[in-house]
Design an enzyme around this catalytic site. Structure first.
Site, PDB file in Angstrom:
ATOM      1  CB  CYS A 214      12.928   9.707   8.311  1.00 62.98           C
ATOM      2  SG  CYS A 214      13.826   8.369   7.532  1.00 62.98           S
TER       3      CYS A 214
ATOM      4  CD  GLU B 155      12.913   2.120  11.357  1.00 67.04           C
ATOM      5  OE1 GLU B 155      13.246   3.263  11.743  1.00 67.04           O
ATOM      6  OE2 GLU B 155      13.274   1.083  11.923  1.00 67.04           O
TER       7      GLU B 155
ATOM      8  CD  GLU C 299      10.075  14.074  10.988  1.00 71.49           C
ATOM      9  OE1 GLU C 299      10.996  13.463  10.425  1.00 71.49           O
ATOM     10  OE2 GLU C 299       9.007  13.522  11.336  1.00 71.49           O
TER      11      GLU C 299
ATOM     12  CE  LYS D  71      -2.598   3.503   1.412  1.00 72.64           C
ATOM     13  NZ  LYS D  71      -2.043   4.862   1.315  1.00 72.64           N
TER      14      LYS D  71
END
Length: 488
Positions: free
Chosen positions: A289, A255, A390, A180
């Site tokens: 990331c 993650e 972030e 997906k």
């Protein structure tokens, strides 16, 4: 499915066939460099479509796991060759869908080829150990067995490398897969699956389904016949995926985010450090990331480093990723652009000093895209939002410290622990950094972003569920250990 033509409709891939969603609805994939350009249309799938897809993977699992590792590896080698042949097409699709420059997209696609070949070879590695038994007439050993059906939920920022570094180990270790992808890059995902289809994988071994995260992504996590979920994306969604998998006893791998620091010591090679900070924090429009976010600089070199950094950042070319000479493209979508703008506004409101950037580019030919200038803030304090949260954009926050102890303590003062780097020539600094830094990836005299495909990758604290991806470490997630006690 053909080569890139724009405004093509891409189908789900279920049980070896390309199929439209039962809803009859599609979702448009938009070029972030030109919001009126449709790259293609992908399926808006339903829970019923998901059930069909998972059933396909489940039905194929027994025969696939019974193949030898070498035989499964042959399929991965073939897929790698197809992807290599279609590299330019796939890379162009990636640039059109999420904005990264064409050289970066080509490099990422080449990495996908390398990952497939690496894991193809893993099919010949050992999968167990002989363990001495207290019974002298018995043989005791371990072997590894696949989980079964693995759901892969991948993000938009690395639409080739991340799906492949999940799919390849899942397949080589005997699992079947349901992918997906992020809707923003689902056209590129379809092109990846085309490569597996052309390689001749048996029907049902690899499947693609597109649609909303709340229906398809969460549905995968909750599905009783999905034995493992591997996810890369935001912390908010990752926690929801993990909780759903945990509730039914499925294995899961998450993650997630990072707030990655770079430390600039007083003995650093400043030119190297500036280049690494810019590459780590601003390349790919900061949408990694592992991107550098917090720049912790010792006071003795702070002004010199800052001046060099600002000078180079001002010269970076913002533009369309397909244009030669472009250094950074647009944000991947309008929501991400708005997020970056909101953090710039927070930085100013909280008292940080804007040194460069902080606004949309004023070029007329960029007005239709989701562009933002690369941005550097000075006088940042550790409690500011731009130092703690972030951003996922080209924003660097400069923080001044006086000692290495203070620098490492500040680097560790985060909910995240994905990657970190330091620029120094001092062995004591290096050893302290390696020993004390709470991050899954630490790099010395190199940018925070980047890990080689044969090495384990993953984070600490809220960056990860504490498993590791890539390299031989991947076997730990994608298989279970079975202990065998044999006595005649």
């Amino acid at each position: 499915m053909g080569t890139f033509a724009g405004e093509q409709t891409y189908l789900n891939y279920i049980n070896g066939e390309w199929k439209a969603a039962s809803t009859g609805k599609t979702i448009s994939s938009i070029n972030p460099a030109s919001r009126h350009e449709v790259v293609g249309y992908v399926q808006s799938s339903s829970a019923e479509d998901l059930n069909e897809t998972v059933a396909s993977a489940k039905a194929a699992a027994k025969a696939w796991r019974k193949l030898s590792g070498a035989a499964r590896g042959d399929y991965l080698f073939k897929a790698a060759n197809v992807l290599e042949r279609r590299l330019d097409e796939v890379a162009e699709s990636m640039t059109r869908e999420m904005g990264k420059t064409l050289p970066e997209a080509k490099g990422e696609t080449a990495r996908g080829v390398a990952i497939l070949r690496y894991y193809a070879g893993e099919g010949m590695r050992k999968i167990g150990d002989v363990i001495p038994s207290t019974d002298s007439e018995a043989l005791m050993f371990t072997t590894r067995v696949p989980l079964g059906v693995v759901g892969v939920i991948s993000p938009w920022n690395f639409p080739v490398a991340i799906p492949i570094w999940k799919i390849a180990p899942a397949l080589i270790y005997g699992n079947t897969v349901v992918l997906k992808p992020a809707t923003e890059t689902a056209v590129t995902a379809a092109k990846i699956i085309e490569c597996f289809a052309e390689a001749g994988l048996p029907a049902g071994v690899i499947n693609l389904i597109t649609g909303s995260g709340s229906i398809i992504g969460q549905g995968l996590a909750e599905h009783k016949d999905v034995n493992g979920i591997t996810f890369t994306g935001s912390n908010q969604v990752g926690k929801s995926v993990g909780q759903a998998a945990l509730a039914r006893g499925a294995k899961y791998q998450l993650e997630m985010g990072g707030k990655n620091p770079v430390i600039i010591a007083d003995d650093a090679n400043l030119d190297l450090a500036v280049d690494g900070t810019i590459s780590g924090g601003i390349k790919s429009t900061g949408q990694k990331c592992t991107a550098t976010s917090r720049v912790i600089v010792m006071s003795a070199v702070y002004e010199a480093f800052k001046d060099k950094l600002v000078t180079k950042v001002r010269d970076l070319k913002v533009g369309h990723g397909l244009e030669q000479g472009t250094w950074l493209g647009p944000c991947a979508n309008e929501n991400q652009l708005n997020t970056v703008v909101s953090y710039i506004e927070k930085g100013i409101a909280e008292g940080a000093e804007l040194l460069v950037g902080g606004a949309r580019p004023d070029q007329a030919d960029l007005a239709d895209g989701f562009y933002i200038q690369p941005t550097v803030f000075d006088k940042v304090t550790p409690d500011m939002a731009i130092a703690r949260e972030e951003v996922f954009g080209p924003l660097l926050a400069l923080i001044k410290v006086d000692t290495m102890e203070e620098a490492i303590a500040l680097a560790n003062d985060s909910d995240y622990g994905l990657s970190a780097s330091i620029y120094t020539q001092n062995i004591s600094n290096i050893l302290a950094f390696i020993q004390d830094m709470d991050a899954g990836l630490v790099r010395i005299n190199a940018e925070t972003a980047g890990v080689e495909l044969q090495a384990p990758f993953g984070g600490m604290k809220q960056s990860s569920s504490h498993s590791r991806e890539q390299g031989q470490a991947a076997i730990e997630f994608f298989t279970a250990i079975k202990t065998v006690f044999l006595k005649s």
